[in-house]
Design an enzyme around this catalytic site. Structure first.
Site, PDB file in Angstrom:
ATOM      1  CB  VAL A   1     -53.790  -1.054 -84.250  1.00 51.50           C
ATOM      2  CG1 VAL A   1     -55.020  -0.283 -83.797  1.00 51.50           C
ATOM      3  CG2 VAL A   1     -52.525  -0.252 -84.004  1.00 51.50           C
ATOM      4  CB  SER A   2     -57.376  -5.265 -82.554  1.00 52.29           C
ATOM      5  OG  SER A   2     -57.173  -5.117 -81.162  1.00 52.29           O
TER       6      SER A   2
ATOM      7  CG  MET B   1     -49.576  -5.703 -78.393  1.00 54.58           C
ATOM      8  SD  MET B   1     -48.833  -5.532 -79.987  1.00 54.58           S
ATOM      9  CE  MET B   1     -49.091  -7.116 -80.667  1.00 54.58           C
ATOM     10  N   PRO B   2     -52.383  -1.641 -78.803  1.00 55.68           N
ATOM     11  CG  PRO B   2     -52.053   0.569 -79.427  1.00 55.68           C
ATOM     12  CD  PRO B   2     -51.470  -0.797 -79.558  1.00 55.68           C
ATOM     13  CG  HIS B   3     -58.925  -4.127 -78.399  1.00 53.16           C
ATOM     14  ND1 HIS B   3     -59.280  -4.509 -79.677  1.00 53.16           N
ATOM     15  CD2 HIS B   3     -60.039  -4.241 -77.650  1.00 53.16           C
ATOM     16  CE1 HIS B   3     -60.558  -4.853 -79.681  1.00 53.16           C
ATOM     17  NE2 HIS B   3     -61.047  -4.693 -78.459  1.00 53.16           N
TER      18      HIS B   3
END
Length: 84
Positions: free
Chosen positions: A39-40, A1-3
Protein backbone atom coordinates in the site's frame (compact mmCIF):
# COMPACT_ATOMS: atom_id res chain seq x y z
CA UNK A 1 -1.33 -2.80 -5.05
CA UNK A 2 -3.56 0.01 -3.80
CA UNK A 3 -2.26 3.54 -4.12
CA UNK A 4 -4.42 6.09 -2.33
CA UNK A 5 -4.21 9.78 -3.21
CA UNK A 6 -5.66 12.21 -0.70
CA UNK A 7 -6.43 15.65 -2.09
CA UNK A 8 -6.96 18.29 0.56
CA UNK A 9 -6.63 21.97 1.28
CA UNK A 10 -3.19 23.08 2.54
CA UNK A 11 -2.58 23.53 6.23
CA UNK A 12 -2.63 20.07 7.76
CA UNK A 13 0.48 19.19 9.75
CA UNK A 14 2.89 16.39 8.88
CA UNK A 15 1.67 14.65 12.05
CA UNK A 16 -1.95 14.80 10.85
CA UNK A 17 -0.98 13.48 7.43
CA UNK A 18 1.05 10.65 8.98
CA UNK A 19 -1.88 9.70 11.25
CA UNK A 20 -4.27 9.67 8.29
CA UNK A 21 -1.80 7.71 6.19
CA UNK A 22 -1.40 5.13 8.96
CA UNK A 23 -5.19 4.82 9.31
CA UNK A 24 -5.60 4.34 5.55
CA UNK A 25 -2.90 1.66 5.43
CA UNK A 26 -4.44 -0.12 8.43
CA UNK A 27 -7.88 -0.09 6.80
CA UNK A 28 -6.63 -1.23 3.40
CA UNK A 29 -4.60 -4.09 4.84
CA UNK A 30 -7.38 -5.19 7.18
CA UNK A 31 -10.22 -4.98 4.67
CA UNK A 32 -8.51 -6.02 1.43
CA UNK A 33 -5.95 -8.41 2.87
CA UNK A 34 -2.86 -6.75 1.41
CA UNK A 35 0.36 -6.47 3.39
CA UNK A 36 1.46 -2.97 4.41
CA UNK A 37 4.30 -3.07 1.88
CA UNK A 38 1.71 -3.28 -0.90
CA UNK A 39 0.00 0.00 0.00
CA UNK A 40 1.17 3.52 -0.80
CA UNK A 41 -0.43 6.82 0.19
CA UNK A 42 0.19 10.27 -1.23
CA UNK A 43 -1.08 13.75 -0.42
CA UNK A 44 -1.80 16.54 -2.89
CA UNK A 45 -2.52 19.94 -1.42
CA UNK A 46 -4.91 22.01 -3.52
CA UNK A 47 -5.88 25.54 -2.55
CA UNK A 48 -9.54 26.42 -2.11
CA UNK A 49 -9.22 28.92 -4.97
CA UNK A 50 -8.65 26.14 -7.51
CA UNK A 51 -10.42 23.22 -5.77
CA UNK A 52 -13.44 23.27 -8.09
CA UNK A 53 -11.37 23.31 -11.28
CA UNK A 54 -8.62 20.93 -10.19
CA UNK A 55 -10.51 18.46 -7.97
CA UNK A 56 -14.30 18.80 -7.96
CA UNK A 57 -14.84 18.94 -11.72
CA UNK A 58 -12.36 16.27 -12.90
CA UNK A 59 -12.41 13.86 -9.93
CA UNK A 60 -15.91 14.20 -8.48
CA UNK A 61 -18.47 15.68 -10.86
CA UNK A 62 -17.36 13.63 -13.86
CA UNK A 63 -17.03 10.40 -11.86
CA UNK A 64 -20.14 10.69 -9.72
CA UNK A 65 -21.40 7.17 -10.39
CA UNK A 66 -18.11 5.60 -9.24
CA UNK A 67 -17.96 7.42 -5.88
CA UNK A 68 -18.62 5.31 -2.80
CA UNK A 69 -18.89 8.38 -0.55
CA UNK A 70 -20.62 11.42 -2.00
CA UNK A 71 -19.54 14.92 -0.99
CA UNK A 72 -21.90 17.07 1.04
CA UNK A 73 -21.09 20.09 -1.12
CA UNK A 74 -21.34 21.06 -4.76
CA UNK A 75 -24.15 20.68 -7.27
CA UNK A 76 -23.54 16.99 -8.08
CA UNK A 77 -25.97 14.96 -10.16
CA UNK A 78 -28.88 13.19 -8.53
CA UNK A 79 -27.48 9.80 -9.50
CA UNK A 80 -26.78 7.35 -6.71
CA UNK A 81 -23.25 5.95 -6.35
CA UNK A 82 -22.45 2.50 -7.65
CA UNK A 83 -23.40 -0.20 -5.16
CA UNK A 84 -20.74 -2.75 -4.31
Amino acid sequence: MPHVIVKLWPGKSDQQKRALSDAIVESVTGILGYGPDSVSVGFVEVSSAVWTAQVYQPDIATKWSSLTKLPGYGPGPNAAPTKF
